[in-house]
Design an enzyme around this catalytic site. Structure first.
Site, PDB file in Angstrom:
ATOM      1  N   CYS A   1      58.339  12.744  47.503  1.00 44.53           N
ATOM      2  CA  CYS A   1      57.314  12.004  48.436  1.00 44.53           C
ATOM      3  C   CYS A   1      58.119  11.213  49.417  1.00 44.53           C
ATOM      4  O   CYS A   1      59.073  10.352  48.950  1.00 44.53           O
ATOM      5  CB  CYS A   1      56.314  10.801  47.541  1.00 44.53           C
ATOM      6  SG  CYS A   1      55.333   9.912  48.386  1.00 44.53           S
TER       7      CYS A   1
ATOM      8  N   SER B   1      39.915  35.682  30.747  1.00 48.83           N
ATOM      9  CA  SER B   1      40.103  35.919  29.357  1.00 48.83           C
ATOM     10  C   SER B   1      39.527  34.901  28.358  1.00 48.83           C
ATOM     11  O   SER B   1      39.515  35.023  27.379  1.00 48.83           O
ATOM     12  CB  SER B   1      41.574  36.171  29.206  1.00 48.83           C
ATOM     13  OG  SER B   1      42.143  34.862  29.505  1.00 48.83           O
TER      14      SER B   1
ATOM     15  N   CYS C   1      56.971   7.110  48.716  1.00 49.10           N
ATOM     16  CA  CYS C   1      57.407   6.308  47.676  1.00 49.10           C
ATOM     17  C   CYS C   1      58.326   6.927  46.953  1.00 49.10           C
ATOM     18  O   CYS C   1      58.977   6.406  46.019  1.00 49.10           O
ATOM     19  CB  CYS C   1      56.348   5.972  46.969  1.00 49.10           C
ATOM     20  SG  CYS C   1      55.798   7.315  45.854  1.00 49.10           S
TER      21      CYS C   1
ATOM     22  N   HIS D   1      40.528  23.612  37.754  1.00 54.04           N
ATOM     23  CA  HIS D   1      42.066  23.350  37.777  1.00 54.04           C
ATOM     24  C   HIS D   1      42.815  23.189  38.940  1.00 54.04           C
ATOM     25  O   HIS D   1      43.891  23.366  39.381  1.00 54.04           O
ATOM     26  CB  HIS D   1      42.741  24.707  37.235  1.00 54.04           C
ATOM     27  CG  HIS D   1      42.093  24.964  35.874  1.00 54.04           C
ATOM     28  ND1 HIS D   1      42.350  26.310  35.195  1.00 54.04           N
ATOM     29  CD2 HIS D   1      41.683  24.232  34.865  1.00 54.04           C
ATOM     30  CE1 HIS D   1      41.812  26.355  34.099  1.00 54.04           C
ATOM     31  NE2 HIS D   1      41.421  24.836  33.734  1.00 54.04           N
TER      32      HIS D   1
ATOM     33  N   GLN E   1      38.114  28.309  37.657  1.00 52.64           N
ATOM     34  CA  GLN E   1      39.634  28.041  37.220  1.00 52.64           C
ATOM     35  C   GLN E   1      40.544  28.537  38.341  1.00 52.64           C
ATOM     36  O   GLN E   1      41.727  28.030  37.899  1.00 52.64           O
ATOM     37  CB  GLN E   1      39.696  28.919  35.907  1.00 52.64           C
ATOM     38  CG  GLN E   1      38.934  28.630  34.782  1.00 52.64           C
ATOM     39  CD  GLN E   1      39.183  29.504  33.618  1.00 52.64           C
ATOM     40  OE1 GLN E   1      40.085  29.358  32.721  1.00 52.64           O
ATOM     41  NE2 GLN E   1      38.817  30.716  33.650  1.00 52.64           N
TER      42      GLN E   1
HETATM   43  P1  NAD Z   1      43.757  35.147  32.697  1.00 51.63           P
HETATM   44  O1  NAD Z   1      45.091  35.707  33.260  1.00 51.63           O
HETATM   45  O2  NAD Z   1      43.684  34.725  31.528  1.00 51.63           O
HETATM   46  O3  NAD Z   1      42.619  36.398  32.642  1.00 51.63           O
HETATM   47  C1  NAD Z   1      42.146  37.070  33.393  1.00 51.63           C
HETATM   48  C2  NAD Z   1      41.353  38.097  33.163  1.00 51.63           C
HETATM   49  O4  NAD Z   1      40.588  38.875  34.177  1.00 51.63           O
HETATM   50  C3  NAD Z   1      41.879  39.113  32.177  1.00 51.63           C
HETATM   51  O5  NAD Z   1      41.190  39.235  30.870  1.00 51.63           O
HETATM   52  C4  NAD Z   1      41.838  40.642  32.820  1.00 51.63           C
HETATM   53  O6  NAD Z   1      41.449  41.520  31.961  1.00 51.63           O
HETATM   54  C5  NAD Z   1      40.650  40.158  33.855  1.00 51.63           C
HETATM   55  N1  NAD Z   1      40.794  40.854  34.889  1.00 51.63           N
HETATM   56  C6  NAD Z   1      41.848  40.947  35.939  1.00 51.63           C
HETATM   57  N2  NAD Z   1      41.647  41.761  37.068  1.00 51.63           N
HETATM   58  C7  NAD Z   1      40.062  42.016  37.050  1.00 51.63           C
HETATM   59  C8  NAD Z   1      39.145  42.651  37.623  1.00 51.63           C
HETATM   60  N3  NAD Z   1      39.733  42.917  39.079  1.00 51.63           N
HETATM   61  N4  NAD Z   1      37.920  42.751  37.463  1.00 51.63           N
HETATM   62  C9  NAD Z   1      37.580  42.150  36.145  1.00 51.63           C
HETATM   63  N5  NAD Z   1      38.362  41.641  35.316  1.00 51.63           N
HETATM   64  C10 NAD Z   1      39.768  41.472  35.751  1.00 51.63           C
HETATM   65  O7  NAD Z   1      43.101  34.088  33.739  1.00 51.63           O
HETATM   66  P2  NAD Z   1      42.121  32.820  33.630  1.00 51.63           P
HETATM   67  O8  NAD Z   1      41.127  33.232  32.469  1.00 51.63           O
HETATM   68  O9  NAD Z   1      41.560  32.626  35.016  1.00 51.63           O
HETATM   69  O10 NAD Z   1      43.167  31.820  33.173  1.00 51.63           O
HETATM   70  C11 NAD Z   1      44.333  31.593  33.790  1.00 51.63           C
HETATM   71  C12 NAD Z   1      44.501  30.396  34.356  1.00 51.63           C
HETATM   72  O11 NAD Z   1      45.641  30.706  35.421  1.00 51.63           O
HETATM   73  C13 NAD Z   1      43.585  29.648  35.034  1.00 51.63           C
HETATM   74  O12 NAD Z   1      43.815  28.350  34.485  1.00 51.63           O
HETATM   75  C14 NAD Z   1      43.913  29.935  36.443  1.00 51.63           C
HETATM   76  O13 NAD Z   1      43.850  28.297  36.997  1.00 51.63           O
HETATM   77  C15 NAD Z   1      45.319  30.322  36.625  1.00 51.63           C
HETATM   78  N6  NAD Z   1      45.449  31.350  37.625  1.00 51.63           N
HETATM   79  C16 NAD Z   1      44.834  31.204  38.716  1.00 51.63           C
HETATM   80  C17 NAD Z   1      44.795  31.983  39.815  1.00 51.63           C
HETATM   81  C18 NAD Z   1      44.125  32.129  41.101  1.00 51.63           C
HETATM   82  O14 NAD Z   1      43.797  31.122  41.502  1.00 51.63           O
HETATM   83  N7  NAD Z   1      43.934  33.289  41.680  1.00 51.63           N
HETATM   84  C19 NAD Z   1      45.790  32.983  39.554  1.00 51.63           C
HETATM   85  C20 NAD Z   1      46.546  33.130  38.269  1.00 51.63           C
HETATM   86  C21 NAD Z   1      46.291  31.988  37.324  1.00 51.63           C
END
Ligand code: NAD
Length: 251
Positions: free
Chosen positions: A149, A191, A152, A116, A96
């Site tokens: 852009c 999560s 366009c 994503h 994701q």
């Molecule tokens: P989320 O924020 O919903 O959940 C992240 C989970 O990771 C939390 O439940 C937390 O407890 C856990 N967590 C945080 N640090 C941790 C660690 N070091 N070890 C173990 N667990 C840990 O994230 P999600 O489920 O990926 O959904 C959020 C959306 O946000 C996604 O669609 C994503 O595309 C986007 N997103 C991406 C990034 C990235 O690319 N790094 C950053 C922020 C958000």
């Protein structure tokens, strides 16, 4: 978990923002995460399309996220997942994340399904022209608050999927198919709140796979899991990979 990895034929790893927090990139839902600062309602795709104010707010948050991502390095968790591929123990990695760190860690393009999209490019929503993210960020830094852009005049948006925007068809179908047919499904740092990504672990269980969840906090699929590790992703995965390598032995 190491025994399960060694004994499985088809392993799917599914990761979320929690895998990258140890690389200094905040997630959305942990305390201090991005949703403590911004209102998700402001970032719906429909608002981006219809309002210049929403586009400017979007680019403001997107710029903050990109700043945390552009020079980030993979952590032990990313390297452990790349190691699974090298050991021929990875059917596919469904991510994701939009930060591109799997590739910096050594995973190959053909193993990674970016559900994503990616923050490393920008696309025109009208003519689909693709830009390097750094080039567009330079324009934002010079005061262009919602860039358009060159070709366009269409709206430019990072090549990521926002709430309300269609999921990439090929990646989503392929991720679902692989989830249904794997025999071990490992979730790391998610999560499992965001849909439809969070349907994948359910599909895996329905297909008969074992489900492992490594996440600091509760997830929506804990009740389905065969093993839950409420700990940090990097150290947990590094330790598991050491054990896997010991079990596999030399060669
Ligand atoms: P989320 O924020 O919903 O959940 C992240 C989970 O990771 C939390 O439940 C937390 O407890 C856990 N967590 C945080 N640090 C941790 C660690 N070091 N070890 C173990 N667990 C840990 O994230 P999600 O489920 O990926 O959904 C959020 C959306 O946000 C996604 O669609 C994503 O595309 C986007 N997103 C991406 C990034 C990235 O690319 N790094 C950053 C922020 C958000």
């Amino acid at each position: 978990m190491a025994e399960w990895i060694v004994g499985s034929k088809t392993i799917v790893v599914f990761v979320g923002a929690g895998l990258s927090t140890e690389s200094g990139i905040p997630d959305f839902r942990s305390p201090g995460g991005l949703w403590d600062k911004y209102d998700p309602e402001d970032f719906y795709f429909q608002n981006f399309l219809s309002s210049e104010t929403a586009r400017q707010k979007y680019w403001q948050m997107a710029t903050e996220m990109y700043e945390s991502m552009k020079d980030a390095s993979p952590n032990a968790g990313h390297f452990a997942v790349a190691e699974l591929e090298r050991l021929d123990k990875l059917d596919c990695l469904i991510t994701q994340n939009i930060d591109g760190l799997h590739f910096k860690a050594g995973n190959s393009e053909e193993k990674v399904l970016e559900l994503h999209g990616t923050a490393m490019h920008v696309t025109c929503l009208s003519c689909r022209r693709r830009y390097e993210r750094g080039d567009i960020q330079a324009r934002v830094a010079q005061g262009d608050k919602a860039p358009r852009c060159d070709a366009c005049g269409g709206l430019l948006k990072p090549a990521t999927i926002s709430f309300g925007q269609s999921m990439p068809e090929r990646e989503t179908m392929e991720a679902y198919r692989r989830s249904q047919t794997c025999d071990l499904f490992i979730v790391i740092g998610s999560s499992l709140v965001v849909q439809p990504a969070a349907l994948m672990p359910v599909a895996a269980k329905e297909g008969g796979a074992k489900l492992v969840i490594i996440n600091r906090d509760e997830t929506t699929c804990d009740h389905l899991a065969d093993m839950i590790v409420n700990d940090s992703a990097g150290p947990t995965m590094a330790a598991v990979l050491e054990e896997v390598k010991t079990l596999l032995g030399p060669g």
